[in-house]
Design a protein around this motif. Structure first.
Motif, PDB file in Angstrom:
ATOM      1  N   LYS A 290       1.055  -6.618   5.523  1.00  0.00           N
ATOM      2  CA  LYS A 290       0.535  -6.650   4.150  1.00  0.00           C
ATOM      3  C   LYS A 290      -0.593  -5.628   4.027  1.00  0.00           C
ATOM      4  O   LYS A 290      -1.509  -5.624   4.840  1.00  0.00           O
ATOM      5  N   ILE A 291      -0.502  -4.772   3.004  1.00  0.00           N
ATOM      6  CA  ILE A 291      -1.549  -3.753   2.841  1.00  0.00           C
ATOM      7  C   ILE A 291      -2.435  -4.034   1.616  1.00  0.00           C
ATOM      8  O   ILE A 291      -3.453  -3.360   1.420  1.00  0.00           O
ATOM      9  N   ALA A 292      -2.043  -5.005   0.809  1.00  0.00           N
ATOM     10  CA  ALA A 292      -2.852  -5.317  -0.374  1.00  0.00           C
ATOM     11  C   ALA A 292      -2.440  -6.691  -0.902  1.00  0.00           C
ATOM     12  O   ALA A 292      -1.429  -7.253  -0.460  1.00  0.00           O
ATOM     13  N   GLU A 293      -3.237  -7.226  -1.832  1.00  0.00           N
ATOM     14  CA  GLU A 293      -2.909  -8.523  -2.424  1.00  0.00           C
ATOM     15  C   GLU A 293      -3.047  -8.422  -3.938  1.00  0.00           C
ATOM     16  O   GLU A 293      -3.799  -7.577  -4.443  1.00  0.00           O
ATOM     17  N   GLY A 294      -2.318  -9.270  -4.644  1.00  0.00           N
ATOM     18  CA  GLY A 294      -2.464  -9.337  -6.094  1.00  0.00           C
ATOM     19  C   GLY A 294      -1.870  -8.150  -6.818  1.00  0.00           C
ATOM     20  O   GLY A 294      -1.278  -7.254  -6.209  1.00  0.00           O
ATOM     21  N   CYS A 295      -2.035  -8.127  -8.134  1.00  0.00           N
ATOM     22  CA  CYS A 295      -1.493  -7.031  -8.935  1.00  0.00           C
ATOM     23  C   CYS A 295      -2.252  -6.901 -10.249  1.00  0.00           C
ATOM     24  O   CYS A 295      -2.557  -7.904 -10.887  1.00  0.00           O
TER      25      CYS A 295
ATOM     26  N   TYR B 255      -2.112   1.368  -3.622  1.00  0.00           N
ATOM     27  CA  TYR B 255      -3.021   1.283  -2.475  1.00  0.00           C
ATOM     28  C   TYR B 255      -4.070   2.389  -2.458  1.00  0.00           C
ATOM     29  O   TYR B 255      -3.757   3.567  -2.649  1.00  0.00           O
ATOM     30  N   ARG B 256      -5.308   2.007  -2.236  1.00  0.00           N
ATOM     31  CA  ARG B 256      -6.385   2.987  -2.008  1.00  0.00           C
ATOM     32  C   ARG B 256      -7.558   2.273  -1.356  1.00  0.00           C
ATOM     33  O   ARG B 256      -8.005   1.223  -1.842  1.00  0.00           O
ATOM     34  N   ASP B 257      -8.043   2.833  -0.258  1.00  0.00           N
ATOM     35  CA  ASP B 257      -9.244   2.318   0.402  1.00  0.00           C
ATOM     36  C   ASP B 257     -10.192   3.502   0.524  1.00  0.00           C
ATOM     37  O   ASP B 257     -10.058   4.329   1.433  1.00  0.00           O
ATOM     38  N   GLY B 258     -11.087   3.605  -0.436  1.00  0.00           N
ATOM     39  CA  GLY B 258     -11.987   4.760  -0.464  1.00  0.00           C
ATOM     40  C   GLY B 258     -11.183   6.031  -0.673  1.00  0.00           C
ATOM     41  O   GLY B 258     -10.386   6.126  -1.609  1.00  0.00           O
ATOM     42  N   THR B 259     -11.280   6.948   0.262  1.00  0.00           N
ATOM     43  CA  THR B 259     -10.543   8.221   0.112  1.00  0.00           C
ATOM     44  C   THR B 259      -9.114   8.090   0.632  1.00  0.00           C
ATOM     45  O   THR B 259      -8.287   8.961   0.454  1.00  0.00           O
ATOM     46  N   LYS B 260      -8.848   6.974   1.312  1.00  0.00           N
ATOM     47  CA  LYS B 260      -7.521   6.831   1.936  1.00  0.00           C
ATOM     48  C   LYS B 260      -6.538   6.202   0.956  1.00  0.00           C
ATOM     49  O   LYS B 260      -6.641   5.030   0.602  1.00  0.00           O
ATOM     50  N   ASP B 261      -5.605   7.005   0.486  1.00  0.00           N
ATOM     51  CA  ASP B 261      -4.577   6.458  -0.408  1.00  0.00           C
ATOM     52  C   ASP B 261      -3.321   6.164   0.404  1.00  0.00           C
ATOM     53  O   ASP B 261      -3.303   6.290   1.632  1.00  0.00           O
ATOM     54  N   LEU B 262      -2.246   5.783  -0.285  1.00  0.00           N
ATOM     55  CA  LEU B 262      -1.026   5.382   0.423  1.00  0.00           C
ATOM     56  C   LEU B 262      -0.457   6.488   1.307  1.00  0.00           C
ATOM     57  O   LEU B 262      -0.164   6.249   2.489  1.00  0.00           O
ATOM     58  N   PRO B 263      -0.291   7.740   0.798  1.00  0.00           N
ATOM     59  CA  PRO B 263       0.237   8.794   1.688  1.00  0.00           C
ATOM     60  C   PRO B 263      -0.603   8.951   2.965  1.00  0.00           C
ATOM     61  O   PRO B 263      -0.053   9.073   4.066  1.00  0.00           O
ATOM     62  N   ALA B 264      -1.926   8.885   2.822  1.00  0.00           N
ATOM     63  CA  ALA B 264      -2.801   9.032   4.006  1.00  0.00           C
ATOM     64  C   ALA B 264      -2.612   7.856   4.959  1.00  0.00           C
ATOM     65  O   ALA B 264      -2.544   8.026   6.185  1.00  0.00           O
ATOM     66  N   LEU B 265      -2.483   6.669   4.393  1.00  0.00           N
ATOM     67  CA  LEU B 265      -2.269   5.484   5.237  1.00  0.00           C
ATOM     68  C   LEU B 265      -0.943   5.608   6.000  1.00  0.00           C
ATOM     69  O   LEU B 265      -0.862   5.339   7.205  1.00  0.00           O
TER      70      LEU B 265
ATOM     71  N   SER C  75      -6.891  -3.735  -2.379  1.00  0.00           N
ATOM     72  CA  SER C  75      -6.385  -3.024  -1.203  1.00  0.00           C
ATOM     73  C   SER C  75      -7.084  -3.533   0.048  1.00  0.00           C
ATOM     74  O   SER C  75      -8.283  -3.815   0.020  1.00  0.00           O
ATOM     75  N   ARG C  76      -6.342  -3.635   1.122  1.00  0.00           N
ATOM     76  CA  ARG C  76      -6.917  -4.062   2.409  1.00  0.00           C
ATOM     77  C   ARG C  76      -7.530  -2.853   3.090  1.00  0.00           C
ATOM     78  O   ARG C  76      -6.992  -1.745   2.980  1.00  0.00           O
ATOM     79  N   PRO C  77      -8.659  -3.023   3.780  1.00  0.00           N
ATOM     80  CA  PRO C  77      -9.266  -1.867   4.469  1.00  0.00           C
ATOM     81  C   PRO C  77      -8.268  -1.196   5.406  1.00  0.00           C
ATOM     82  O   PRO C  77      -7.581  -1.871   6.183  1.00  0.00           O
ATOM     83  N   ALA C  78      -8.186   0.119   5.324  1.00  0.00           N
ATOM     84  CA  ALA C  78      -7.208   0.871   6.123  1.00  0.00           C
ATOM     85  C   ALA C  78      -7.406   0.628   7.611  1.00  0.00           C
ATOM     86  O   ALA C  78      -6.432   0.447   8.357  1.00  0.00           O
ATOM     87  N   ALA C  79      -8.663   0.563   8.049  1.00  0.00           N
ATOM     88  CA  ALA C  79      -8.926   0.380   9.488  1.00  0.00           C
ATOM     89  C   ALA C  79      -8.296  -0.908   9.999  1.00  0.00           C
ATOM     90  O   ALA C  79      -7.693  -0.941  11.074  1.00  0.00           O
ATOM     91  N   SER C  80      -8.359  -1.971   9.188  1.00  0.00           N
ATOM     92  CA  SER C  80      -7.802  -3.246   9.668  1.00  0.00           C
ATOM     93  C   SER C  80      -6.277  -3.200   9.657  1.00  0.00           C
ATOM     94  O   SER C  80      -5.629  -3.810  10.501  1.00  0.00           O
TER      95      SER C  80
END
Ligand code: SF4
Length: 507
Positions: free
Chosen positions: A197-202, A251-261, A220-225
């Motif tokens: 799971k990379i995120a919750e809700g909508c 998905y986005r965690d700060g500068t990290k979006d889905l492609p980066a993840l 969005s869930r923190p990318a590191a985790s």
């Protein structure tokens, strides 16, 4: 929920069932009583461990919550059992998304309640989306439940079960929905493919959908985790990671979006495939297409629920983007990512859907030729704007339209599968079904898309093997790793197309 006391709105058969308990006979443990495949922690046994059974319903996102609850319970000194009769505590992780899912959840709860009367069960805990959405109704109508807990309570399941066992009176703990992650998990899938799971809700507000009511806004869930968990799953034998969210493209965690993840996950050692589910059509970016095209480990596979193609219906659904936008995105995806497999979900019978609008949807399905497709009949969900719309469509009309689409899709799927005969493909072996070894192409997600049944092939679950596709049916394929002396006999109207070859190779 109906404000007028005693008046049950039309769209609430699950509640009637709860009131009339007429489901008893039908539900002989229909839902998944989760087998315990792999434990992640050593039990700290301080007393005879109580045996716990977990029933999990609904989508893989809910299944991940159940896995986390099982991980916490195993780490809290409970013993998980797959035997219903042995369970002293039963946790029913419910689904509350649409009517049929709610009825199924009620069936499972009543069955578990019945185990309290005739089995070893001493405590019943109702968790998940139905509990999150209808805590008051369940509290009122379900005296058998010792605890009713919301989706944010996953981490506290151990103490909740202690409370339930102590019999200290019914407990209702339903807070605002939250993203729960990073807990130990007990796998309920074969260890080589795992949901992540990379995120919750909508935060999209599709007019027919109750998920934002149940699971809250998009977080969005923190990318590191996520990457940390991906490594742990890989160390634990995962070869395929299936990314889940209500709308993964948000998905986005700060500068990290889905492609980066995705690029980071493609670097996790031991992982062979990363699969992306639930992409919102209007949010598929050029960068995402680039990653799908460039990264070997990212499956050339995308699940993009479009729901409908008629502009009036899309507008009434409050879906972003027009029919032209959707068609352009699909065209671009197929150009930028050759051989990509596309899955979608559609709804028939949405209020105001005319026969003409439906015909547009049917032609869209025939022209677009999705690789995989799921269709649902519209379910009026209380609390959603669409449930208050005029011109509601009769369920039988919605069902008849669903059948027409599935009939068309069966032909498309057969044609596409036949085009793979004679091609070589890499398969991830999943296991045995009735003594038949089977696996999947990278263009097939587990549990929802077809499979490849393997003949004369020696391989273990979790292994990647290269096979030749030798036969095809509407939804499944046959393959063998044995070298083919002569070319497999192709059915009459089939030739090995470049498209078929690209798809088989997954690129
Ligand atoms: S994007 Fe999906 S989960 Fe979100 S509101 Fe729309 S249908 Fe529901």
């Amino acid at each position: 929920m109906s404000s007028k006391k005693g008046v049950v709105p039309r769209c609430r058969p699950w509640y009637d069932a709860l009131l009339s308990e007429r489901l008893w006979s039908r539900w002989s443990f229909f839902p998944i009583f989760l087998p315990v495949l792999h434990s992640c922690r050593n039990n700290r046994v301080t007393r005879k461990p109580y045996k716990i059974g977990m029933v999990s319903l609904g989508c893989p996102k809910n299944q991940v919550d159940a896995e986390q609850m099982m991980g916490v319970l195993a780490g809290s000194g409970f013993e998980l059992t797959a035997d219903q009769q042995e369970a002293e505590i039963i946790v029913v992780n419910t689904c509350g998304f649409i009517e049929s899912a709610k009825e199924e959840s009620i069936g499972a709860i009543l069955e578990a309640a019945n185990m309290k009367k005739r089995g070893k069960c001493r405590a019943l805990v109702v968790a998940g989306c139905l509990a999150q959405r209808y805590k008051d109704e369940l509290r009122k109508e379900l005296p058998e439940a010792d605890a009713i807990i919301g989706t944010a309570e996953v981490a506290r399941i151990g103490e909740i079960c202690e409370h339930a066992l102590a019999g200290s009176g019914p407990l209702v703990r339903v807070a605002a929905p939250a993203m729960v992650y990073g807990l130990p998990r007990i796998s309920t899938t074969p260890r080589h493919y795992r949901y992540l799971k990379i995120a919750e809700g909508c935060s999209n507000r599709c007019s027919y959908c109750a998920i934002p009511i149940i699971r809250g806004n998009f977080v969005s869930r923190p990318a590191a985790s996520i990457i940390d968990e991906a490594r742990k799953l890989a160390d634990n034998g995962a070869k395929e990671l299936i990314l889940l969210a209500q709308d993964s493209t948000g998905y986005r965690d700060g500068t990290k979006d889905l492609p980066a993840l995705l690029r980071s996950l493609a670097r996790v050692n031991g992982i062979g495939w990363v699969r992306l589910m639930y992409a919102y059509p209007g949010r598929i970016t050029d960068e995402l297409m680039t990653v799908l095209a460039e990264e070997e480990k990212i499956c050339r596979y995308l699940d993009i629920p479009v729901q409908h193609i008629d502009d009036k219906v899309l507008a009434a659904m409050n879906r972003r983007g027009t029919s032209d936008d959707i068609k352009r995105t699909i065209e671009k995806l197929r150009k930028r990512v050759p051989g990509i497999a596309l899955r979608t979900s559609l709804i028939t019978g949405f209020p105001g859907e005319t026969e003409a609008a439906f015909k547009r949807l049917l032609s869209f399905v025939q022209e677009t030729a999705f690789d995989h497709l799921g269709v649902f009949t519209y379910s009026p969900e209380e609390g959603t704007p669409a449930a208050r719309l005029e011109r509601q469509i009769a369920p039988e009309v919605a069902q008849e339209r669903l059948d027409r689409i599935m009939k068309a899709q069966a032909k498309i799927s057969l044609r596409k599968n036949r085009a793979l005969i004679g091609t070589r493909a890499v398969i991830l072996v999943d296991g045995l079904e009735d003594d038949a070894l089977f696996g999947r192409l990278s263009s097939q997600a587990p549990e929802i898309d077809g499979a490849v049944y393997l003949s004369e092939t020696e391989a273990l679950p979790g292994e990647f093997v290269e096979v030749t596709i030798t036969d095809a049916s509407e939804y499944d394929l046959v393959g063998t790793s044995k070298d083919q002396e002569e070319e497999p006999t192709l059915p009459q109207d089939t030739e090995v197309t470049e498209e078929g070859k690209k798809q088989a190779r997954g690129h």
